[in-house]
Design an enzyme around this catalytic site. Structure first.
Site, PDB file in Angstrom:
ATOM      1  N   ARG A 223       0.974  -1.222   0.051  1.00 12.75           N
ATOM      2  CA  ARG A 223       0.018   0.119   0.014  1.00 12.75           C
ATOM      3  C   ARG A 223       0.864   1.223  -0.065  1.00 12.75           C
ATOM      4  O   ARG A 223       0.728   2.081  -0.601  1.00 12.75           O
ATOM      5  CB  ARG A 223      -0.887   0.083   1.349  1.00 12.75           C
ATOM      6  CG  ARG A 223      -2.054  -1.176   1.144  1.00 12.75           C
ATOM      7  CD  ARG A 223      -2.829  -1.032   2.657  1.00 12.75           C
ATOM      8  NE  ARG A 223      -3.806  -2.168   2.644  1.00 12.75           N
ATOM      9  CZ  ARG A 223      -3.940  -3.119   3.495  1.00 12.75           C
ATOM     10  NH1 ARG A 223      -3.085  -2.812   4.643  1.00 12.75           N
ATOM     11  NH2 ARG A 223      -4.816  -3.943   3.536  1.00 12.75           N
ATOM     12  N   ASP A 261     -15.723  -2.367  -4.597  1.00  9.68           N
ATOM     13  CA  ASP A 261     -16.013  -3.620  -3.537  1.00  9.68           C
ATOM     14  C   ASP A 261     -17.570  -4.318  -3.745  1.00  9.68           C
ATOM     15  O   ASP A 261     -18.240  -3.276  -4.250  1.00  9.68           O
ATOM     16  CB  ASP A 261     -15.557  -3.371  -2.359  1.00  9.68           C
ATOM     17  CG  ASP A 261     -15.111  -4.878  -1.565  1.00  9.68           C
ATOM     18  OD1 ASP A 261     -13.790  -5.194  -1.428  1.00  9.68           O
ATOM     19  OD2 ASP A 261     -16.041  -5.827  -1.448  1.00  9.68           O
ATOM     20  N   SER A 262     -17.779  -5.499  -3.888  1.00 10.17           N
ATOM     21  CA  SER A 262     -19.129  -5.979  -3.677  1.00 10.17           C
ATOM     22  C   SER A 262     -19.639  -5.924  -2.311  1.00 10.17           C
ATOM     23  O   SER A 262     -21.060  -6.360  -2.144  1.00 10.17           O
ATOM     24  CB  SER A 262     -19.281  -7.425  -4.334  1.00 10.17           C
ATOM     25  OG  SER A 262     -18.152  -8.065  -3.344  1.00 10.17           O
ATOM     26  N   ASP A 310      -6.311  -6.514  -6.143  1.00 11.17           N
ATOM     27  CA  ASP A 310      -6.062  -7.430  -4.795  1.00 11.17           C
ATOM     28  C   ASP A 310      -7.202  -8.298  -4.502  1.00 11.17           C
ATOM     29  O   ASP A 310      -7.966  -7.947  -3.519  1.00 11.17           O
ATOM     30  CB  ASP A 310      -5.529  -6.494  -3.715  1.00 11.17           C
ATOM     31  CG  ASP A 310      -5.349  -7.231  -2.449  1.00 11.17           C
ATOM     32  OD1 ASP A 310      -4.932  -8.609  -2.352  1.00 11.17           O
ATOM     33  OD2 ASP A 310      -5.189  -6.636  -1.282  1.00 11.17           O
ATOM     34  N   CYS A 350      -3.559 -13.971  -3.104  1.00  6.31           N
ATOM     35  CA  CYS A 350      -3.359 -14.547  -1.600  1.00  6.31           C
ATOM     36  C   CYS A 350      -3.858 -15.943  -1.467  1.00  6.31           C
ATOM     37  O   CYS A 350      -4.119 -16.515  -0.407  1.00  6.31           O
ATOM     38  CB  CYS A 350      -4.392 -13.415  -0.739  1.00  6.31           C
ATOM     39  SG  CYS A 350      -5.915 -13.604  -0.959  1.00  6.31           S
TER      40      CYS A 350
HETATM   41  N1  SAH Z   1      -7.438  -4.684  -0.994  1.00  5.94           N
HETATM   42  C1  SAH Z   1      -7.915  -4.937   0.117  1.00  5.94           C
HETATM   43  C2  SAH Z   1      -8.148  -6.306   0.384  1.00  5.94           C
HETATM   44  C3  SAH Z   1      -9.234  -7.000  -0.491  1.00  5.94           C
HETATM   45  S1  SAH Z   1      -9.996  -8.620   0.372  1.00  5.94           S
HETATM   46  C4  SAH Z   1      -7.052  -4.475   1.261  1.00  5.94           C
HETATM   47  O1  SAH Z   1      -5.928  -3.806   0.957  1.00  5.94           O
HETATM   48  O2  SAH Z   1      -7.375  -4.607   2.527  1.00  5.94           O
HETATM   49  C5  SAH Z   1     -11.139  -8.986  -0.972  1.00  5.94           C
HETATM   50  C6  SAH Z   1     -12.225  -8.101  -1.320  1.00  5.94           C
HETATM   51  O3  SAH Z   1     -12.819  -8.690  -2.617  1.00  5.94           O
HETATM   52  C7  SAH Z   1     -13.134  -8.232  -0.217  1.00  5.94           C
HETATM   53  O4  SAH Z   1     -13.667  -6.914   0.479  1.00  5.94           O
HETATM   54  C8  SAH Z   1     -14.466  -8.487  -0.918  1.00  5.94           C
HETATM   55  O5  SAH Z   1     -15.728  -8.145  -0.556  1.00  5.94           O
HETATM   56  C9  SAH Z   1     -14.327  -8.320  -2.475  1.00  5.94           C
HETATM   57  N2  SAH Z   1     -14.716  -9.014  -3.382  1.00  5.94           N
HETATM   58  C10 SAH Z   1     -14.933 -10.390  -3.657  1.00  5.94           C
HETATM   59  N3  SAH Z   1     -15.510 -10.541  -4.671  1.00  5.94           N
HETATM   60  C11 SAH Z   1     -15.837  -9.435  -5.429  1.00  5.94           C
HETATM   61  C12 SAH Z   1     -16.374  -9.231  -6.914  1.00  5.94           C
HETATM   62  N4  SAH Z   1     -16.702 -10.141  -7.429  1.00  5.94           N
HETATM   63  N5  SAH Z   1     -16.497  -8.114  -7.041  1.00  5.94           N
HETATM   64  C13 SAH Z   1     -15.976  -6.836  -6.079  1.00  5.94           C
HETATM   65  N6  SAH Z   1     -15.464  -7.092  -5.026  1.00  5.94           N
HETATM   66  C14 SAH Z   1     -15.250  -8.562  -4.608  1.00  5.94           C
END
Ligand code: SAH
Length: 406
Positions: A223, A261-262, A310, A350
């Site tokens: 980040r 995000d979803s 991510d 991850c």
């Molecule tokens: N980048 C973040 C961590 C991501 S965790 C950080 O730095 O903290 C993964 C995220 O993806 C979760 O918040 C989850 O809600 C979201 N997610 C999962 N499937 C998704 C989709 N199809 N579209 C959008 N978001 C999604």
């Protein structure tokens, strides 16, 4: 009569498990694991309660130490201590936890970090995340679960926290025969909002209900790196969760940040934090499926100078490798498609179950299919508060690649 010269309290007798002849390659090399097919198991051994403490010997009688045992799991034995007679009590935990704490205090100014990263800190099956005076404990093995009381005692002695919360809802627990469990181990229940300080940003996290332990400390350095690139640029943060990359970028002076995000609750945390940090005017938060949003942006020929993707793990189990690999390739292609010429792209995975090489290959192919030339600027993993055991390279699960696109 002669008095024996060893200590008056003899160590508790432990069941002894033996390696099969010529088996135990990894434990002989120093890894803290023994697999179920590497040990001789009597009926008596098989009847041991999951999580029992045992002593492990080679077929030649060589002692390997004190382990906990689960007769039901593939990784049958995990080592707690090289001493076969070690007493595993609060004092033992204090020693391990103090070492883990000293490392984090050397790394960070503020008390927000992963305090314990399982085998990497000599504490298999245990994760502890520290949010100042709140500790979130994750337990993934029956062995560590039986040690919950001395562990909690030691955490209280070491840090005098206001609250310790058990987040026992990781998938891995099911393999160990552990039920999901979320409860306070010490102090009152958690408030719905806690502050997480990282890279000079004050984020918001819902530690009782959020994903995993509520915050992903593993991406801290990545980040910070992306925030450095984001100054005066436009940023798209796909899978933002509580705004990890997005808010660091905005705080570092990004011109405009779109975070997708979803999850509505995750976006609400991100938005609250943006307001509290005085950067809400440059941030927008969008509840959408990332693949759909990338399609829409591409159709409208919209692009960003910095794009971050991510996602959640696409390869959850080994059998999902091929479908997951395809999803990473597609995400790389679509994310590269909305990265402006001369822009920067971060792609992360991850998933434990895809290798760094395979992930990098899928990203390279995806970027190539988007018709873009790329220079790979940075290959990084999790921050230093997520140490890996040197003999268990697979515990380094996070892979983060940063490209400059022509
Ligand atoms: N980048 C973040 C961590 C991501 S965790 C950080 O730095 O903290 C993964 C995220 O993806 C979760 O918040 C989850 O809600 C979201 N997610 C999962 N499937 C998704 C989709 N199809 N579209 C959008 N978001 C999604």
């Amino acid at each position: 009569m002669q008095t024996p010269d060893h200590s008056p309290m003899s160590p508790p007798a432990r069941p002894v498990l033996r390696l099969k002849p010529r088996e135990g390659r990894r434990v002989r090399a120093g890894a803290p694991w023994v697999f179920s097919n590497e040990i001789l198991l009597s009926q008596e051994n098989k009847a041991l309660k999951p999580g029992s403490l045992v002593e492990v010997l080679g077929d030649d009688g060589r002692p390997f130490g004190t382990f906990y045992f689960n007769p039901k799991t593939l990784i049958a034995l995990r080592r707690l201590d090289p001493d076969p007679h070690a007493t595993i009590d609060a004092a033992w935990f204090m020693t391990r936890l103090s070492k883990a704490l000293a490392i984090r205090e050397a790394l960070y100014d503020r008390p927000f970090y992963r305090l314990v990263h399982a085998e990497g800190d000599g504490l298999p099956g245990l994760i502890v995340d520290r949010f100042d005076d709140v500790l979130i404990v994750q337990i993934t093995t029956a062995g560590m679960n039986t040690l919950l009381l001395p562990l909690t005692d030691a955490l209280r002695q070491l840090l005098a926290p206001a609250q310790i919360m058990l987040r026992g809802d990781a998938q891995a627990r099911l393999l160990e025969g552990l039920k999901p469990e979320i409860r306070a181990l010490h102090g009152p229940d958690l408030p719905e909002r806690l502050v997480v300080e990282e890279n000079g940003v004050r984020y918001r996290a819902d530690l009782g209900h959020g994903q995993k332990t509520g915050w992903y400390f593993d991406q801290r350095d990545n980040r910070s790196f992306m925030a450095g690139l984001a100054r005066k640029r436009s940023v798209l943060d796909c899978y933002t969760y509580a705004g990890g990359f997005a808010l660091a970028a905005a705080k570092a002076g990004a011109r405009e940040v779109v975070a997708v995000d979803s999850s509505a609750p995750a976006l609400a945390l991100a938005e609250e934090a943006a307001v509290a940090n005085g950067i809400a005017d440059r941030c927008s938060f969008l509840k959408a499926d990332v693949f759909e949003e990338l399609d829409r942006l591409a159709a409208q020929r919209e692009c960003f100078q910095v794009v971050i993707a991510d996602p959640p793990p696409f390869v959850r189990a080994r059998k999902d490798l091929e479908t997951g690999a395809k999803a990473y390739r597609k995400l790389a292609r679509m994310a590269a498609g909305v990265t402006a010429p001369g822009g920067f792209l971060l792609l992360a995975s991850c998933s434990h179950n895809i290798s760094a090489e395979r992930f990098a290959l899928e990203c390279a192919i995806g970027i190539e299919r988007a018709g873009r030339e790329a220079a790979l600027l940075r290959q990084a993993g999790a921050g230093a508060d997520h140490p890996a055991h040197p003999m268990l390279p697979e515990t380094a699960y996070l892979k983060t690649l940063v490209y400059a696109l022509s």
